[in-house]
Write an enzyme that holds these catalytic residues in place. Sequence first.
Site, PDB file in Angstrom:
ATOM      1  N   ASP A 151      -7.188  -7.202  64.601  1.00 54.51           N
ATOM      2  CA  ASP A 151      -7.875  -8.490  64.604  1.00 54.51           C
ATOM      3  C   ASP A 151      -9.381  -8.278  64.526  1.00 54.51           C
ATOM      4  O   ASP A 151      -9.884  -7.195  64.793  1.00 54.51           O
ATOM      5  CB  ASP A 151      -7.552  -9.265  65.884  1.00 54.51           C
ATOM      6  CG  ASP A 151      -6.100  -9.720  65.922  1.00 54.51           C
ATOM      7  OD1 ASP A 151      -5.491  -9.808  64.838  1.00 54.51           O
ATOM      8  OD2 ASP A 151      -5.602  -9.969  67.033  1.00 54.51           O
ATOM      9  N   CYS A 202       1.175  -4.891   5.160  1.00 51.15           N
ATOM     10  CA  CYS A 202       0.556  -4.535   6.439  1.00 51.15           C
ATOM     11  C   CYS A 202      -0.832  -5.150   6.611  1.00 51.15           C
ATOM     12  O   CYS A 202      -1.480  -4.940   7.634  1.00 51.15           O
ATOM     13  CB  CYS A 202       0.489  -3.024   6.605  1.00 51.15           C
ATOM     14  SG  CYS A 202      -0.681  -2.220   5.502  1.00 51.15           S
ATOM     15  N   CYS A 231       0.845  -1.191   0.000  1.00 51.35           N
ATOM     16  CA  CYS A 231       0.000   0.000   0.000  1.00 51.35           C
ATOM     17  C   CYS A 231       0.886   1.247   0.000  1.00 51.35           C
ATOM     18  O   CYS A 231       2.074   1.164   0.307  1.00 51.35           O
ATOM     19  CB  CYS A 231      -0.934  -0.019   1.206  1.00 51.35           C
ATOM     20  SG  CYS A 231      -0.109   0.320   2.761  1.00 51.35           S
ATOM     21  N   CYS A 251      -3.176  -4.603   1.321  1.00 48.38           N
ATOM     22  CA  CYS A 251      -1.721  -4.502   1.229  1.00 48.38           C
ATOM     23  C   CYS A 251      -1.067  -5.829   1.615  1.00 48.38           C
ATOM     24  O   CYS A 251      -1.429  -6.442   2.617  1.00 48.38           O
ATOM     25  CB  CYS A 251      -1.221  -3.390   2.139  1.00 48.38           C
ATOM     26  SG  CYS A 251       0.562  -3.311   2.289  1.00 48.38           S
ATOM     27  N   CYS A 293       2.904   1.824   3.137  1.00 45.55           N
ATOM     28  CA  CYS A 293       4.021   0.891   3.296  1.00 45.55           C
ATOM     29  C   CYS A 293       5.160   1.277   2.363  1.00 45.55           C
ATOM     30  O   CYS A 293       6.331   1.114   2.694  1.00 45.55           O
ATOM     31  CB  CYS A 293       3.579  -0.548   3.058  1.00 45.55           C
ATOM     32  SG  CYS A 293       2.730  -1.248   4.496  1.00 45.55           S
TER      33      CYS A 293
HETATM   34 ZN   LIG Z   1       0.553  -1.529   3.805  1.00 41.85          ZN
END
Ligand SMILES: [Zn+2]
Lengths: 171, 506
Positions: free
Chosen positions: B321, B114, B21, B111, B24
């Site tokens: 206690d 990714c 893509c 893509c 990327c």
């Molecule tokens: Zn990508």
Amino acid sequence: AVTMAPSVTERYFTRWYKPDVKGNPCEDHCILQHSNRICVITLAEAHPLLQNGKTIKSINYQISANCSRLQNKVSGKSKRGAQFLTELAPLCRISCSDGDEYTIYSCIRGRLMEVNESILDNPSILQDKPSTEGYIAVVLPKFEESKGITQGLLTQKEYQEVLLKRFNSTA
Amino acid sequence: MFALTEKDRPLAQMLLDFGACPRCILRFCGAGLQTPYRCPHKELLSEVHTFLKNNKEEEGRCCETADPPYKRIRLQDPEVAEGLNQNGSLQSSLMESSENVACENSPPNVCSVCLGILQESCERDFVKKVCQKVNSAEYQFTSFVFSVSFPPQLSVREHAAWLLVKQEMGKQGLSPAKEDIVQLKEAYKWIIHPLLSEELSVPADGKVVDANFNFILQSVFTRMAVIKALEKIKEEDFRKHFPCPPTSPKTPCAALEIQCTNGAIFVAGRYNKYSRDLPQTPWIIDGERKLESSVEELISEPLVTVFKVDSFNFSSSGREDVDVRTLGNGRPFAVELVNPRRVHFATEEMKELQQTINNSTDKIKVRDLQLVTREAIGRMKEGEEEKTKTYSALVWTEKAIQKGDISFLDEMKELKLDQKTPLRVLHRRPLAVRPRVIHTMQSAYIDEHHFRLHLKTQAGTYIKEFVHGDFGRTKPNMGSLLGTTADILELDVESVDVDWPPALDN
Ligand SMILES: [Zn+2]
């Protein structure tokens, strides 16, 4: 109006009894079991040592040539290094001025936490307060065994019946 | 042009060819500025194509027949292509290299690097979905931290792409460094932070943790296992087992889970305990409840309701206690409220909340209720060991006593004790003899067998054992001091001398 509240022993501990330990008549032991599974080994009321006229000469935690309960050391939360005790493991030997000697036993399986060193210097505490300051030892049963540890022992009510029978047979 | 320069052309072309893509492409070309990544995906795609179209033209006509899709774009006026905003046609050029055939206006190809993280998962629709999740939980927050968890498969694809990039740049005589690539997670945050920030109307903040979203995608391998394997594997072996370039998937990966959590907040105060049948924390033995309530529950439950939290953690400066009361100014406590929806409370509202707690029970009472920081809670624990405590005990004696028999106690100062680990806690604590100090004592005679004893002691002193002696294991003890058997019938904590949290005027 003073009302007697239950004592420390009665509040936090359950009493268990083992009569005639090792077949010795009247050598009864009493085990105080805390709700947290800690057990305190004591003499029961009928034990010959607690009868009139007995004078304790010495108390010895050296139970054999190479084993002394005084050498017991525990460390950490998990109490590493404790001596392991079976029901018939001796804790100490008590000799009286009249020559009689008595052995006190653990009566329950578990690990030895401590023995009462105070009675060494002052043996009369053992006779004056057998259920509290005059205790013999503190034992911690295994967690998984803590429920069954008292199976061979008598409840307070059962022990009263034993005492009654004993009384009737001698009378 | 946008973020790429002449020298990036061959690399960008190669990445585009195997289905990366545009974002990327930017990442692997090492585009380090955030702004270009924030361009809408469609615009970016068209820009990449325009950029590479020129590339094709410059490279010469030899490609024409080999690469018909580009020919088609080339035939169009680039401005028209952008103006029409039809990724469809641009898209098809991408898709024809894979077996998919896209029609006009179809969503962009997923893509191959990714898996759509920098495509669909960056789009407004996705951001809206995340924000809906946040808003439906009705959180109060002033900033957010976005954390994201990607499927490990992405690391494998990333590695495949990296090997190709190295190869391509090697052809140009370059040896790229892995640090020059923009990490997927980084690029993702660059894009999504402003979108989330805008949608939620609060700033993104890397430090103040307020709201926090994860999206996790399922995998059979843990991320660390995959990363370790990728570090070890030889390039040849990797190429043998994994297609380089990676194949284009048909569907993008989807967010499996969107979690929102708000950073914990802390409420502190002091409590009084008026009951002798109330444990501090739930008392459960062998899975069975012994007493129906506890200090911790009485205080925390109204907080849980009002702050709308998932869970809480109660802590205090020491504890008493079950049969011990805590009087005076009370015992400092703090409650960590985990994942609260509400976080803003005015002083007045805290006062009301305190009142709500106090109206709900007569077993406890709370004061100085306030919001505090996590750090401040340390001050409560600091005081625990060093500070003194004041107690009041009702003592019973076996022997009848007169006033004169106990008055000597008032004169005793700094009385040193040797205290063996009490039998009642010996099962869970180490056996030891601990020296402890009773700073002062004050006695008040009641009758022949009872008196009240006020004590100021070193922290960590077991008072009950000091009074009854614990089988003579605490020495001296009240019995040995008085020469009789003594017992403790009641114990109250009169003060816990820790000056935190600050007292409020209420
Ligand atoms: Zn990508």
